[in-house]
Design an enzyme around this catalytic site. Structure first.
Site, short mmCIF file in Angstrom:
data_model
loop_
_atom_site.label_atom_id
_atom_site.label_comp_id
_atom_site.label_asym_id
_atom_site.label_seq_id
_atom_site.Cartn_x
_atom_site.Cartn_y
_atom_site.Cartn_z
N GLU A 151 -3.16 9.63 11.92
CA GLU A 151 -2.91 8.50 12.83
C GLU A 151 -1.46 8.03 12.66
O GLU A 151 -0.94 8.01 11.56
CB GLU A 151 -3.88 7.37 12.48
CG GLU A 151 -3.71 6.13 13.31
CD GLU A 151 -3.81 6.44 14.80
OE1 GLU A 151 -4.84 6.97 15.24
OE2 GLU A 151 -2.83 6.17 15.52
N ASN A 226 6.21 9.53 8.09
CA ASN A 226 6.39 8.23 7.43
C ASN A 226 7.61 8.23 6.51
O ASN A 226 8.36 7.26 6.45
CB ASN A 226 5.14 7.84 6.65
CG ASN A 226 4.15 7.11 7.54
OD1 ASN A 226 4.42 6.91 8.73
ND2 ASN A 226 3.02 6.72 7.00
N CYS A 278 1.54 1.49 4.72
CA CYS A 278 1.77 2.94 4.87
C CYS A 278 3.04 3.46 4.17
O CYS A 278 2.94 4.27 3.27
CB CYS A 278 1.81 3.31 6.34
SG CYS A 278 0.18 3.16 7.09
N1 LIG Z 1 -2.67 0.58 8.90
C1 LIG Z 1 -1.83 1.41 9.49
O1 LIG Z 1 -0.84 1.01 10.11
C2 LIG Z 1 -2.07 2.90 9.39
C3 LIG Z 1 -1.38 3.76 10.27
C4 LIG Z 1 -1.61 5.12 10.17
C5 LIG Z 1 -2.48 5.62 9.21
N2 LIG Z 1 -3.10 4.76 8.36
C6 LIG Z 1 -4.04 5.33 7.37
O2 LIG Z 1 -5.36 5.13 7.87
C7 LIG Z 1 -6.26 4.84 6.81
C8 LIG Z 1 -6.93 3.51 7.04
O3 LIG Z 1 -5.95 2.50 7.05
P1 LIG Z 1 -6.28 0.99 7.44
O4 LIG Z 1 -5.00 0.25 7.40
O5 LIG Z 1 -7.11 0.98 8.67
O6 LIG Z 1 -7.18 0.57 6.19
P2 LIG Z 1 -8.03 -0.76 6.00
O7 LIG Z 1 -8.05 -1.01 4.55
O8 LIG Z 1 -7.54 -1.82 6.94
O9 LIG Z 1 -9.47 -0.35 6.51
C9 LIG Z 1 -10.32 0.55 5.87
C10 LIG Z 1 -11.74 0.06 6.12
O10 LIG Z 1 -12.67 1.04 5.69
C11 LIG Z 1 -13.79 0.37 5.13
N3 LIG Z 1 -14.52 1.33 4.29
C12 LIG Z 1 -14.10 1.93 3.15
N4 LIG Z 1 -15.04 2.79 2.71
C13 LIG Z 1 -16.05 2.76 3.59
C14 LIG Z 1 -17.31 3.44 3.67
N5 LIG Z 1 -17.69 4.34 2.77
N6 LIG Z 1 -18.11 3.14 4.72
C15 LIG Z 1 -17.74 2.23 5.65
N7 LIG Z 1 -16.56 1.57 5.61
C16 LIG Z 1 -15.73 1.83 4.60
C17 LIG Z 1 -13.17 -0.79 4.36
O11 LIG Z 1 -14.11 -1.81 4.10
C18 LIG Z 1 -12.06 -1.22 5.34
O12 LIG Z 1 -12.52 -2.20 6.24
C19 LIG Z 1 -5.41 4.90 5.53
O13 LIG Z 1 -5.49 6.17 4.98
C20 LIG Z 1 -4.01 4.63 6.04
O14 LIG Z 1 -3.03 5.19 5.21
C21 LIG Z 1 -2.93 3.41 8.45
#
Ligand SMILES: NC(=O)c1ccc[n+]([C@@H]2O[C@H](COP(=O)([O-])OP(=O)(O)OC[C@H]3O[C@@H](n4cnc5c(N)ncnc54)[C@H](O)[C@@H]3O)[C@@H](O)[C@H]2O)c1
Length: 450
Positions: A151, A226, A278
């Protein structure tokens, strides 16, 4: 089905529901889940609340995959991969999510499993082996078709980036996974949906690129992207430091180099550096990964080093003015790591607050939406008070540091600000304001690289 309703999972789920898919989102955090079930966004992100209400017939929220995994065709994992103490990515949430799925999966049925979480290079291949082993133990061939599907959304623009991405990357060795994901993203790839009124399609938008590759290259694309963006910001911050030494203006310099098509103007805003969930963790994970395989990455290391220096530079400016910060009260305007989000993970503002407190200063911290997360991250400290209104935050302070360029603060009344502060010192950590405008109100203005 999407596992994880964070910034990525929830946005992806809502966008896919909007373009016509039936989506089940699994979120294990009960507080978030309850909010989602009552159609309330657990995050601050433009358009998310409106979309939750708009697509409610196409999306459901669950605590576990148990009730929906049997019917699912495509499973997207979007759980967090935060840094461990040693800097490596913590894959335990990802492993738990996969375990949860395998427990309840219909062994007779084919699934496409897309890993959207950012994972270290080689993770998809490891997951593939775990899944194959799981099926082998049952004496059947794996029916899970794995793909890496990183993503690239930006927080603060998450829905916009999901509906109108530059590219969609699919890294897989499975023809079925590739064709399933292509079909899933077809309305976005071909832009066949009517844009929501509150998330307009950008002018002159070209159709997104579809990049199909192998899983390892796909994982590499995410880290390389990134790392490059992070180092682009660090580069301009390094040049900004030099501008200060010689009296050049970084804004003009950035325009002068950014209008070169080979360079591009975006990510050339000098300031207090990058943060968020990130860049810091992904550059660190990349370095850790490289170290493990004995490969040196000096450019990425330097980008991180310059980024730390950018935060410290703000404190140095205060010190050149005051010498000693003990007993000084400093307002920090903006706590979110960037505007448009309530996310404070690795926010430069919080680093600056930490340094100020260590230096013995008192802090008045202000943000329009991120206070709750900031309070959680900072913890209880009698030397810090929180505000949502900048005019209240600067009451009696010895300086204000502007740390997040919230658009609602674009037209701050500097005369009013000046009338409330003990000393009129304004450090514009984002080069957001016209120095002359600020100075007119009687301020000493310090920007970054100008
Ligand atoms: N935030 C960004 O801008 C962004 C952009 C690109 C990629 N990413 C990547 O995407 C991934 C997610 O990032 P995010 O910012 O959305 O994280 P986040 O911490 O906001 O959300 C992750 C969610 O997953 C839930 N979760 C964890 N384990 C679970 C399970 N077994 N079952 C159900 N729910 C579960 C958590 O409770 C949390 O709400 C990461 O690897 C991050 O590096 C993030």
């Amino acid at each position: 089905m999407i596992i994880g309703a964070g910034y990525v999972g929830l946005t992806t789920g809502l966008a896919l529901a909007y373009v016509g898919h039936k989506v089940d989102v699994i979120e294990k955090n009960k507080e978030k889940l309850n909010k989602l079930k009552s159609k309330t966004s657990p995050i601050y992100e433009k358009g998310v609340q409106e979309l939750i209400e708009l697509v409610k017939d196409n999306i459901n929220f669950w605590e576990k995959p148990d009730e929906v995994i049997k019917e699912a065709e495509i499973v997207i994992i979007a759980v967090g991969t935060p840094p461990k103490k040693n800097g490596e990515a913590d894959l335990s949430y990802l492993e738990d999510a996969i375990r949860d799925i395998l427990k309840k999966i219909n062994l007779e049925k084919d699934y496409t499993l897309a890993i959207k979480s950012t994972v270290p290079i080689g993770t998809n291949n490891k997951i593939d082996n775990i899944i194959k082993e799981f099926y082998r133990e049952k004496g059947i061939e794996s029916k899970i078709h794995l793909a890496s599907n990183p993503e690239f959304l930006r927080e603060g623009m998450a829905l916009y980036d999901t509906l109108y991405p530059d590219r969609i990357v699919i890294g897989s060795l499975s023809a079925k996974a590739i064709s399933d994901l292509q079909e899933l993203y077809k309305p976005i790839l071909q832009q066949t949906f009517t844009p929501p009124s509150f998330i307009n399609k950008p002018n002159a938008f070209n159709l997104p690129h579809l990049i199909i590759t192998d899983p390892t290259s796909s994982e590499m694309i995410k880290y390389a992207a990134n790392a490059f963006l992070a180092l682009k910001i660090s580069f301009i911050n390094e040049i900004a430091g030099l501008c200060e030494k010689v009296g050049a203006n970084i804004k003009d310099v950035a325009r002068g180099i950014g209008t070169d098509k080979r360079i591009g103007i975006s990510f050339l805003n000098a300031g207090i550096g990058w943060g968020g969930s990130c860049f810091p963790k992904d550059t660190l994970a990349l370095l850790e990964f490289a170290k493990e395989i004995g490969y040196n990455m000096p450019i990425v290391s330097a980008a991180r080093e310059v980024n730390q220096r950018a935060r410290k530079a703000v404190i140095d400016k205060l010190k050149t003015y005051y010498g000693d910060l003990r007993e000084k009260t400093i307002a920090v305007l903006g706590l979110a790591f960037k505007p448009g989000t309530d996310d404070v993970r690795e926010s430069p503002a919080l680093d600056i607050i930490k340094i100020l407190l260590n230096e013995g200063a008192k802090v008045k911290a202000c943000d329009p939406v991120a206070l709750q997360n900031a309070k959680k991250a900072i913890g209880i400290n009698e030397k810090i008070n929180f505000f949502t209104n900048p005019y209240e935050a600067v009451e009696g302070v010895d300086a204000a540091i502007f740390a997040t360029e919230w658009p609602e603060w674009a037209n701050l009344d500097f005369v009013k600000l000046a009338s409330k502060m003990r000393t009129r010192l304004f450090i514009d950590g984002r080069n957001f304001y016209e120095p002359e405008e600020v100075k007119k109100a009687g301020f000493t203005y310090m920007g970054v690289g100008r």
